[in-house]
Design an enzyme around this catalytic site. Sequence first.
Site, PDB file in Angstrom:
ATOM      1  CG  MET A   5     -88.582 -24.870  -8.903  1.00 35.02           C
ATOM      2  SD  MET A   5     -88.283 -24.930 -10.704  1.00 35.02           S
ATOM      3  CE  MET A   5     -87.442 -26.573 -10.674  1.00 35.02           C
ATOM      4  N   GLY A  21     -94.145 -28.569 -12.900  1.00 35.07           N
ATOM      5  CA  GLY A  21     -93.065 -28.972 -11.618  1.00 35.07           C
ATOM      6  C   GLY A  21     -92.038 -29.667 -11.016  1.00 35.07           C
ATOM      7  CB  SER A  22     -88.946 -30.016 -12.038  1.00 35.63           C
ATOM      8  OG  SER A  22     -89.155 -28.615 -12.010  1.00 35.63           O
ATOM      9  NE  ARG A  23     -85.585 -32.917  -3.884  1.00 33.27           N
ATOM     10  CZ  ARG A  23     -86.200 -34.017  -3.497  1.00 33.27           C
ATOM     11  NH1 ARG A  23     -87.066 -34.696  -3.481  1.00 33.27           N
ATOM     12  NH2 ARG A  23     -84.856 -34.734  -2.954  1.00 33.27           N
TER      13      ARG A  23
END
Length: 232
Positions: free
Chosen positions: A102, A189-191
Amino acid sequence: MSLISSVRNTLVPIHKAGYPFIAVFFVVSLLLGLLWEPLMWVGFLLTAWCAYFFRDPIRITPLDDDLVISPADGRVSSIARIVPPVELDLGIEPMLRISVFMNVFNCHVNRAPMRGSITKIAYRAGQFVNAELDKASSENERNGLVIETAHGAIGVVQIAGLVARRIICWAQPGEIVDAGQRFGLIRFGSRLDVFLPAGAEPRVSLGQLAIAGETVLAEFSSDKGPTVSRRG
């Protein structure tokens, strides 16, 4: 259709977790405007971005226990067989892992990929390297859920990224979740990694854009009739 109805259908709801941030951005914008007016307008643009970041749109989720639904908006960044994080207690054998990255413009509300019971939630402190890197799965700050489904236990891991500094998970051990149900979010912001047991076959490709609560990441069986869906 009335004007009010049109506006309501056009505007995307904002998750309540974003309200404090939007308020701070707005107040700072006003204060900057006292110093130099152009800064105020830059601040208002950032405030609008903050509101956009915390959007929480309605999604139409397929209701099928054989389907694995994307838990996040973003780009499919990895499809591989990897040993799951040790804190999930899912064993030492490689599992199918599908990762969705993301960026700061994606919706960051996370949704359950399958229906089942949450048997474990495990938080692990760590670094904040770029979430797109493969080592982020083992080195970054993360929060993992184990969900017992009709096809066995699956793992869902929220991974903080280079900018992200806060993982939020409001689900609880023992809770029954439906596919597409909201369970948390990650700020900025990440995953999301999904670990799947034997029998799951990928239904996405690397680089494909995924929509949380709607895109089918994988499937356990294709011998079935039409699939119904749920709005939420």
